[in-house]
Design a protein around this motif. Structure first.
Motif, PDB file in Angstrom:
ATOM      1  N   VAL A  37      44.353  37.765  34.705  1.00 25.18           N
ATOM      2  CA  VAL A  37      44.096  38.627  35.803  1.00 25.18           C
ATOM      3  C   VAL A  37      42.890  37.996  36.597  1.00 25.18           C
ATOM      4  O   VAL A  37      41.904  37.591  35.947  1.00 25.18           O
ATOM      5  N   GLN A  38      42.964  38.525  38.063  1.00 21.86           N
ATOM      6  CA  GLN A  38      41.656  38.192  38.828  1.00 21.86           C
ATOM      7  C   GLN A  38      41.337  39.373  39.315  1.00 21.86           C
ATOM      8  O   GLN A  38      42.048  40.216  39.672  1.00 21.86           O
ATOM      9  N   ILE A  39      39.850  39.636  39.075  1.00 23.89           N
ATOM     10  CA  ILE A  39      39.531  41.121  39.405  1.00 23.89           C
ATOM     11  C   ILE A  39      38.383  41.027  40.626  1.00 23.89           C
ATOM     12  O   ILE A  39      37.550  39.700  40.351  1.00 23.89           O
ATOM     13  N   THR A  40      38.512  41.503  41.411  1.00 28.02           N
ATOM     14  CA  THR A  40      37.422  41.715  42.564  1.00 28.02           C
ATOM     15  C   THR A  40      36.739  42.896  42.782  1.00 28.02           C
ATOM     16  O   THR A  40      37.587  43.856  42.676  1.00 28.02           O
ATOM     17  N   THR A  41      35.459  43.217  42.824  1.00 26.89           N
ATOM     18  CA  THR A  41      34.874  44.365  42.629  1.00 26.89           C
ATOM     19  C   THR A  41      33.733  44.426  44.042  1.00 26.89           C
ATOM     20  O   THR A  41      33.461  43.361  44.403  1.00 26.89           O
ATOM     21  N   ASP A  42      33.411  45.691  44.339  1.00 30.26           N
ATOM     22  CA  ASP A  42      32.038  45.669  45.026  1.00 30.26           C
ATOM     23  C   ASP A  42      31.009  45.170  44.212  1.00 30.26           C
ATOM     24  O   ASP A  42      31.105  44.771  43.149  1.00 30.26           O
ATOM     25  N   ALA A  43      29.735  45.673  44.814  1.00 28.37           N
ATOM     26  CA  ALA A  43      28.525  45.138  44.196  1.00 28.37           C
ATOM     27  C   ALA A  43      27.986  46.044  43.187  1.00 28.37           C
ATOM     28  O   ALA A  43      26.797  45.921  42.813  1.00 28.37           O
ATOM     29  N   PHE A  44      28.713  47.074  42.730  1.00 32.84           N
ATOM     30  CA  PHE A  44      27.998  48.237  41.919  1.00 32.84           C
ATOM     31  C   PHE A  44      27.648  47.378  40.643  1.00 32.84           C
ATOM     32  O   PHE A  44      28.656  46.751  39.953  1.00 32.84           O
ATOM     33  N   SER A  45      26.562  47.581  40.153  1.00 35.13           N
ATOM     34  CA  SER A  45      26.112  47.122  39.042  1.00 35.13           C
ATOM     35  C   SER A  45      26.801  47.455  37.640  1.00 35.13           C
ATOM     36  O   SER A  45      26.626  46.622  36.730  1.00 35.13           O
ATOM     37  N   GLY A  46      27.304  48.408  37.692  1.00 33.00           N
ATOM     38  CA  GLY A  46      28.095  48.781  36.249  1.00 33.00           C
ATOM     39  C   GLY A  46      29.361  47.903  36.126  1.00 33.00           C
ATOM     40  O   GLY A  46      29.870  47.846  34.894  1.00 33.00           O
ATOM     41  N   TYR A  47      30.004  47.499  36.916  1.00 30.49           N
ATOM     42  CA  TYR A  47      31.189  46.693  36.664  1.00 30.49           C
ATOM     43  C   TYR A  47      31.276  45.366  35.914  1.00 30.49           C
ATOM     44  O   TYR A  47      31.921  45.230  35.149  1.00 30.49           O
ATOM     45  N   PRO A  48      30.192  44.558  35.984  1.00 30.51           N
ATOM     46  CA  PRO A  48      30.061  43.198  35.219  1.00 30.51           C
ATOM     47  C   PRO A  48      30.417  43.626  33.498  1.00 30.51           C
ATOM     48  O   PRO A  48      31.077  42.897  32.859  1.00 30.51           O
ATOM     49  N   TRP A  49      29.562  44.574  33.155  1.00 30.16           N
ATOM     50  CA  TRP A  49      29.488  44.880  31.939  1.00 30.16           C
ATOM     51  C   TRP A  49      30.786  45.398  31.364  1.00 30.16           C
ATOM     52  O   TRP A  49      31.329  45.140  30.562  1.00 30.16           O
ATOM     53  N   ALA A  50      31.418  46.408  32.403  1.00 28.56           N
ATOM     54  CA  ALA A  50      32.489  46.961  32.101  1.00 28.56           C
ATOM     55  C   ALA A  50      33.755  46.278  31.972  1.00 28.56           C
ATOM     56  O   ALA A  50      34.657  46.284  31.022  1.00 28.56           O
ATOM     57  N   PRO A  95      38.333  32.342  40.008  1.00 24.31           N
ATOM     58  CA  PRO A  95      38.883  33.145  40.704  1.00 24.31           C
ATOM     59  C   PRO A  95      39.553  32.060  42.084  1.00 24.31           C
ATOM     60  O   PRO A  95      38.479  31.355  42.451  1.00 24.31           O
ATOM     61  N   ARG A  96      40.696  32.455  42.389  1.00 20.29           N
ATOM     62  CA  ARG A  96      41.130  31.977  43.664  1.00 20.29           C
ATOM     63  C   ARG A  96      40.329  32.540  44.920  1.00 20.29           C
ATOM     64  O   ARG A  96      40.330  33.606  44.982  1.00 20.29           O
ATOM     65  N   GLU A  97      39.423  31.593  45.646  1.00 20.31           N
ATOM     66  CA  GLU A  97      38.806  31.993  46.860  1.00 20.31           C
ATOM     67  C   GLU A  97      39.335  32.890  47.847  1.00 20.31           C
ATOM     68  O   GLU A  97      38.908  33.858  48.111  1.00 20.31           O
ATOM     69  N   SER A  98      40.749  32.426  48.206  1.00 18.32           N
ATOM     70  CA  SER A  98      41.492  33.187  49.006  1.00 18.32           C
ATOM     71  C   SER A  98      41.796  34.666  48.469  1.00 18.32           C
ATOM     72  O   SER A  98      42.280  35.707  49.427  1.00 18.32           O
ATOM     73  N   ARG A  99      41.853  34.908  47.183  1.00 17.07           N
ATOM     74  CA  ARG A  99      42.149  36.027  46.721  1.00 17.07           C
ATOM     75  C   ARG A  99      40.887  37.219  46.401  1.00 17.07           C
ATOM     76  O   ARG A  99      41.020  38.391  45.865  1.00 17.07           O
ATOM     77  N   ILE A 100      39.710  36.719  46.739  1.00 20.45           N
ATOM     78  CA  ILE A 100      38.453  37.447  46.718  1.00 20.45           C
ATOM     79  C   ILE A 100      38.375  38.328  47.672  1.00 20.45           C
ATOM     80  O   ILE A 100      37.793  38.018  48.682  1.00 20.45           O
ATOM     81  N   SER A 101      38.679  39.521  47.583  1.00 20.21           N
ATOM     82  CA  SER A 101      38.939  40.515  48.554  1.00 20.21           C
ATOM     83  C   SER A 101      39.119  42.007  47.941  1.00 20.21           C
ATOM     84  O   SER A 101      39.540  42.122  47.043  1.00 20.21           O
ATOM     85  N   THR A 102      38.115  42.905  48.655  1.00 20.75           N
ATOM     86  CA  THR A 102      38.464  44.345  48.240  1.00 20.75           C
ATOM     87  C   THR A 102      39.222  44.880  49.535  1.00 20.75           C
ATOM     88  O   THR A 102      39.359  46.220  49.629  1.00 20.75           O
TER      89      THR A 102
END
Length: 184
Positions: A37-50, A95-102
């Motif tokens: 899976v490829q996941i993109t999030t915003d910059a919320f600091s809790g996401y990398p750990w989760a 991650p594929r650059e073209s798919r890094i999007s929110t």
């Protein structure tokens, strides 16, 4: 969460924006969406750990940080900040650059806000009770995934994702007991 290809919303979570709720949300997602899976999030600091706890570092993960410049609004007036730039950062995987999007999930959030008055402040429908909000969201996302035909897909997200063979009718979403159309 939103699948960019099928527009399916596999899960959602209601809670404060903190690390514990980020972990709950990612755990729900991991139960429904398996690797790779490829996941993109915003910059919320809790996401990398989760994400690390739920998926491990075997997933492809990037985040987007949008930079805004504040400006001084006039007295008694709200003005949103000016958008300056966006920074994409790969945290792990490839991650594929073209798919890094929110963008897709942001558009889905707009759709939700526009179609559910309970997200409009200063109205009678504005949600004040957690249980009512949760019930409304469950109904909305079920309708969104199974009943609503999306113009870009020409079908529902559930059909596009291969979960269903055809779009549901609204009557299938809210079954009646057959007596005067009352809900069972």
């Amino acid at each position: 969460a939103l699948d960019a290809d099928s527009k399916l919303v596999p899960c959602f979570h209601v809670g404060k924006r903190n690390g514990a709720n980020a972990l709950t949300f990612m755990s729900k997602l991991q139960e429904r969406v398996r690797m790779p899976v490829q996941i993109t999030t915003d910059a919320f600091s809790g996401y990398p750990w989760a994400i690390g706890q739920s998926y491990g570092r075997g997933t492809h993960y990037a985040r987007i940080n949008k930079i805004y410049q504040t400006r001084q609004p006039g007295r008694g007036r709200y003005s949103p900040p000016w958008f300056v730039t966006v920074k994409k950062q790969v945290l792990w995987g490839n991650p594929r650059e073209s798919r890094i999007s929110t963008s897709y999930v942001e558009r889905q959030n707009l759709t939700m806000r526009m179609q559910m008055r309970r997200f409009t402040r200063l109205t009678n429908a504005f949600s004040k009770k957690y249980d009512n909000l949760l019930a409304a969201l469950n109904l909305h996302f079920c309708w969104y995934n199974f009943v609503r035909v999306h113009s870009s897909l020409k079908t529902t997200p559930a059909v596009a994702a291969g979960i269903e063979s055809r779009p549901w009718k609204i009557e299938e979403l809210i079954p009646t007991n057959g007596h005067n159309g009352t809900i069972s």
